[in-house]
Design an enzyme around this catalytic site. Structure first.
Site, PDB file in Angstrom:
ATOM      1  CD  GLU A 115      -2.979  -1.305   2.093  1.00  0.00           C
ATOM      2  OE1 GLU A 115      -4.081  -1.780   1.838  1.00  0.00           O
ATOM      3  OE2 GLU A 115      -2.600  -1.038   3.240  1.00  0.00           O
ATOM      4  CB  CYS A 128       3.338   7.144   3.391  1.00  0.00           C
ATOM      5  SG  CYS A 128       3.870   5.876   4.546  1.00  0.00           S
ATOM      6  CB  CYS A 135       8.187  -6.143   8.516  1.00  0.00           C
ATOM      7  SG  CYS A 135       9.578  -5.277   9.261  1.00  0.00           S
ATOM      8  CB  CYS A 139       7.413  -3.474  16.061  1.00  0.00           C
ATOM      9  SG  CYS A 139       9.093  -3.149  15.451  1.00  0.00           S
ATOM     10  CB  CYS A 142       4.035  -2.582  13.812  1.00  0.00           C
ATOM     11  SG  CYS A 142       4.101  -2.431  12.021  1.00  0.00           S
ATOM     12  N   GLY A 195       7.413  -2.420   5.917  1.00  0.00           N
ATOM     13  CA  GLY A 195       8.772  -2.929   5.805  1.00  0.00           C
ATOM     14  C   GLY A 195       9.829  -2.073   6.475  1.00  0.00           C
ATOM     15  CD  GLU A 196      14.198  -1.027   9.234  1.00  0.00           C
ATOM     16  OE1 GLU A 196      13.473  -0.706  10.191  1.00  0.00           O
ATOM     17  OE2 GLU A 196      14.946  -0.206   8.654  1.00  0.00           O
ATOM     18  CB  SER A 227      10.737   5.689   9.214  1.00  0.00           C
ATOM     19  OG  SER A 227      10.450   5.190  10.502  1.00  0.00           O
ATOM     20  CB  SER A 249      10.649   3.214  15.073  1.00  0.00           C
ATOM     21  OG  SER A 249      10.109   3.542  13.824  1.00  0.00           O
ATOM     22  CG  PHE A 250      13.859   6.407  20.709  1.00  0.00           C
ATOM     23  CD1 PHE A 250      15.095   5.931  20.279  1.00  0.00           C
ATOM     24  CD2 PHE A 250      13.740   6.843  22.012  1.00  0.00           C
ATOM     25  CE1 PHE A 250      16.183   5.892  21.140  1.00  0.00           C
ATOM     26  CE2 PHE A 250      14.814   6.805  22.889  1.00  0.00           C
ATOM     27  CZ  PHE A 250      16.047   6.326  22.449  1.00  0.00           C
ATOM     28  CG  HIS A 251       8.236   3.380  19.009  1.00  0.00           C
ATOM     29  ND1 HIS A 251       7.651   4.537  18.565  1.00  0.00           N
ATOM     30  CD2 HIS A 251       8.382   2.604  17.895  1.00  0.00           C
ATOM     31  CE1 HIS A 251       7.462   4.466  17.265  1.00  0.00           C
ATOM     32  NE2 HIS A 251       7.900   3.317  16.837  1.00  0.00           N
ATOM     33  CG  ASN A 326      -2.752   5.116  13.812  1.00  0.00           C
ATOM     34  OD1 ASN A 326      -3.612   5.967  14.056  1.00  0.00           O
ATOM     35  ND2 ASN A 326      -1.576   5.427  13.325  1.00  0.00           N
ATOM     36  CB  CYS A 369       1.790   5.051  11.065  1.00  0.00           C
ATOM     37  SG  CYS A 369       2.885   6.121  10.226  1.00  0.00           S
TER      38      CYS A 369
HETATM   39  N1  SAH Z   1      10.037  -0.208   9.543  1.00  0.00           N
HETATM   40  C1  SAH Z   1      10.243   1.178   9.667  1.00  0.00           C
HETATM   41  C2  SAH Z   1       9.303   2.017   8.821  1.00  0.00           C
HETATM   42  C3  SAH Z   1       7.867   1.597   8.721  1.00  0.00           C
HETATM   43  S1  SAH Z   1       6.881   1.843  10.128  1.00  0.00           S
HETATM   44  C4  SAH Z   1      10.165   1.590  11.118  1.00  0.00           C
HETATM   45  O1  SAH Z   1       9.777   0.779  11.956  1.00  0.00           O
HETATM   46  O2  SAH Z   1      10.538   2.723  11.418  1.00  0.00           O
HETATM   47  C5  SAH Z   1       6.593   3.603  10.162  1.00  0.00           C
HETATM   48  C6  SAH Z   1       6.272   4.142  11.546  1.00  0.00           C
HETATM   49  O3  SAH Z   1       4.976   3.742  11.977  1.00  0.00           O
HETATM   50  C7  SAH Z   1       7.240   3.649  12.609  1.00  0.00           C
HETATM   51  O4  SAH Z   1       7.637   4.675  13.478  1.00  0.00           O
HETATM   52  C8  SAH Z   1       6.382   2.644  13.344  1.00  0.00           C
HETATM   53  O5  SAH Z   1       6.891   2.413  14.620  1.00  0.00           O
HETATM   54  C9  SAH Z   1       5.030   3.299  13.328  1.00  0.00           C
HETATM   55  N2  SAH Z   1       3.911   2.419  13.617  1.00  0.00           N
HETATM   56  C10 SAH Z   1       3.808   1.107  13.352  1.00  0.00           C
HETATM   57  N3  SAH Z   1       2.619   0.628  13.773  1.00  0.00           N
HETATM   58  C11 SAH Z   1       1.947   1.658  14.325  1.00  0.00           C
HETATM   59  C12 SAH Z   1       0.665   1.812  14.906  1.00  0.00           C
HETATM   60  N4  SAH Z   1      -0.173   0.783  14.979  1.00  0.00           N
HETATM   61  N5  SAH Z   1       0.309   3.026  15.355  1.00  0.00           N
HETATM   62  C13 SAH Z   1       1.149   4.080  15.238  1.00  0.00           C
HETATM   63  N6  SAH Z   1       2.362   4.018  14.670  1.00  0.00           N
HETATM   64  C14 SAH Z   1       2.775   2.815  14.224  1.00  0.00           C
HETATM   65 FE1  SF4 Z   2       8.635  -3.691  10.709  1.00  0.00          FE
HETATM   66 FE2  SF4 Z   2       8.641  -1.019  11.213  1.00  0.00          FE
HETATM   67 FE3  SF4 Z   2       6.455  -2.526  11.718  1.00  0.00          FE
HETATM   68 FE4  SF4 Z   2       8.623  -2.797  13.239  1.00  0.00          FE
HETATM   69  S1  SF4 Z   2       7.334  -0.926  13.038  1.00  0.00           S
HETATM   70  S2  SF4 Z   2       7.384  -4.472  12.390  1.00  0.00           S
HETATM   71  S3  SF4 Z   2      10.240  -2.509  11.731  1.00  0.00           S
HETATM   72  S4  SF4 Z   2       7.344  -2.129   9.698  1.00  0.00           S
END
Ligand code: SAH
Ligand code: SF4
Length: 392
Positions: A115, A128, A135, A139, A142, A195-196, A227, A249-251, A326, A369
């Site tokens: 997408e 985006c 992936c 995480c 995600c 994806g990463e 990212s 993606s620190f979190h 989300n 996201c």
């Molecule tokens: N794999 C890469 C890029 C794709 S994810 C990464 O992890 O950075 C893009 C962003 O969306 C990242 O910061 C990820 O942590 C965030 N993300 C993933 N799932 C999410 C969700 N359910 N709600 C909010 N942000 C989310």
């Molecule tokens: Fe992969 Fe990024 Fe999702 Fe983590 S947040 S599972 S690295 S797409």
């Protein structure tokens, strides 16, 4: 005209097979394009000029039919058409949110789907894009992370996402029209889809080099943000070989919590990641690193977390992008309350960092996201159900 409901448009119902014979020129670097042309009969002496001409047709004007490349001799156009194609992934369906966000479901070779989301704002338009189908990382918040890696996208499939969005937005300048006459609809690219990107480094690099090439799409490297979840060994390479902006993606602010949310932290922990970010060769005030921080209720959203975050990133030119979580069907977390997010943002802001709270966009079409693909799967399931009910 204001829209009152999201629109779903089926653009393609019958899958068209990508040709396996001729070489697709989309996604080739300039060098690779030169080699391909020479290998198929272009005299070496002419190769540089031909690369420039073909490159301009493909990436500046968006032309994919060799016969329309009118500054090339007719016989040469025919020769190109025999050996090459200019193809991009196909849009299967397009959804337009009430807020103008567009989500494209795109089919790539092998029948896989990714997408792409376009988010128009008053001062910019952000595309985006995805770098992988699924992936390898897991995480826990995600949805993409619940899907196995199917495969890396090719450079052509990555830059193809930009090209198909330009098609849909009718953004290509007409051949001959001066570039830069009209305001850009796609002014920014973020690699924040599925994806990463740093686990598909070479293809992402080649695609972004095409996006930045001044003879084509010509986006500034400052308008591209990659990212990463924190693939430490590839971060310096990102600065050196792509030169785009970086988001991380620190979190979480402790290794225990980050291990659970972003499991790659077990390999490269917070201290190691921060060391690498401190060394990021291109650090400067105008090129801050974006720290993405998903706000999860009672998991990572306390005042103590906000204060720890500020301590941790001390000395790194940074902005902290707070992302309200989300939710997706079956997700194990809840979104932090508004007041909590605001209070968290205030603490960071008072410490001297920009702390924008990301406004969820395209919620009615599940374009946010971390939600990518889930809506598609649900839609597919319901279509299958409908068909079953109808007795097909
Ligand atoms: N794999 C890469 C890029 C794709 S994810 C990464 O992890 O950075 C893009 C962003 O969306 C990242 O910061 C990820 O942590 C965030 N993300 C993933 N799932 C999410 C969700 N359910 N709600 C909010 N942000 C989310
Ligand atoms: Fe992969 Fe990024 Fe999702 Fe983590 S947040 S599972 S690295 S797409």
């Amino acid at each position: 005209m204001t829209q009152t409901a999201p629109i779903t448009q089926d653009v393609l119902t019958i899958p068209r097979k990508l040709p396996d014979g001729p070489v697709n020129l989309v996604g080739l670097t300039r060098d690779a394009l030169r080699e391909a042309l020479i290998a198929h009969g272009t005299p070496e002496k002419q190769a540089k000029m031909r690369v420039n001409q073909i490159w301009q047709w493909i990436y500046q004007w968006g032309v994919r039919d060799f016969h329309a490349m009118t500054n090339l001799a007719k016989a040469y156009r025919a020769q190109l058409a025999e050996n090459f194609v200019v193809t991009i992934p196909e849009v299967v369906s397009k959804q337009v949110s009430t807020d103008g966000t567009r989500k494209y479901l795109v089919r790539i070779a092998g029948g896989h789907e990714v997408e792409v989301v376009y988010i128009p704002e008053t001062d910019r338009g952000t595309l985006c894009i995805s770098s992988q189908v699924g992936c390898t990382l897991t995480c826990s918040f995600c949805h993409t992370g619940t899907q196995k890696l199917v495969r890396n996208l090719t450079a052509g499939e990555i830059i193809g996402q930009v090209m198909l969005a330009r098609d849909d937005l009718n953004e290509w300048p007409r051949p001959g029209e001066p570039v830069g006459e009209r305001p850009r609809l796609i002014s920014n690219i973020v690699l924040m889809g599925m994806g990463e990107p740093l686990y598909n480094f070479d293809n992402v690099r080649d695609a972004m080099k095409i996006a930045m090439d001044g003879e084509g799409i010509s986006l500034s490297r400052r308008r591209i943000t990659l990212s990463t979840s924190g693939v430490v060994p590839e971060i310096a390479k990102t600065a050196q070989e792509i030169g785009c902006l970086l988001a991380v993606s620190f979190h979480a602010t402790t290794d225990a919590v980050r291990d659970a949310l972003v499991p790659i932290n077990k390999k490269w922990n917070i201290a190691t990641l921060l060391d690498t970010l401190r060394d990021y060769p291109r650090l400067s005030n105008s090129e801050r690193i974006t720290f993405e921080y998903v706000m999860l209720k009672d998991v990572n959203d306390s005042d103590a977390d906000a204060r720890r975050l500020v301590q941790l990133i001390k000395g790194i030119p940074a902005k902290i992008n707070l992302i309200p979580f989300n939710e997706w069907p079956g997700s194990p977390y809840e979104r932090s309350d508004r007041d909590r997010i605001q209070r968290f943002a205030d603490i960071i802001y008072k410490a001297g960092y920009a702390s924008p709270i990301r406004t969820p966009r395209g919620e009615d079409i599940m374009a946010a996201c971390g939600q990518l693909k889930s809506a598609t799967e649900r839609a597919r399931k319901s279509r299958a159900q409908i068909e079953a009910e109808a007795g097909h």
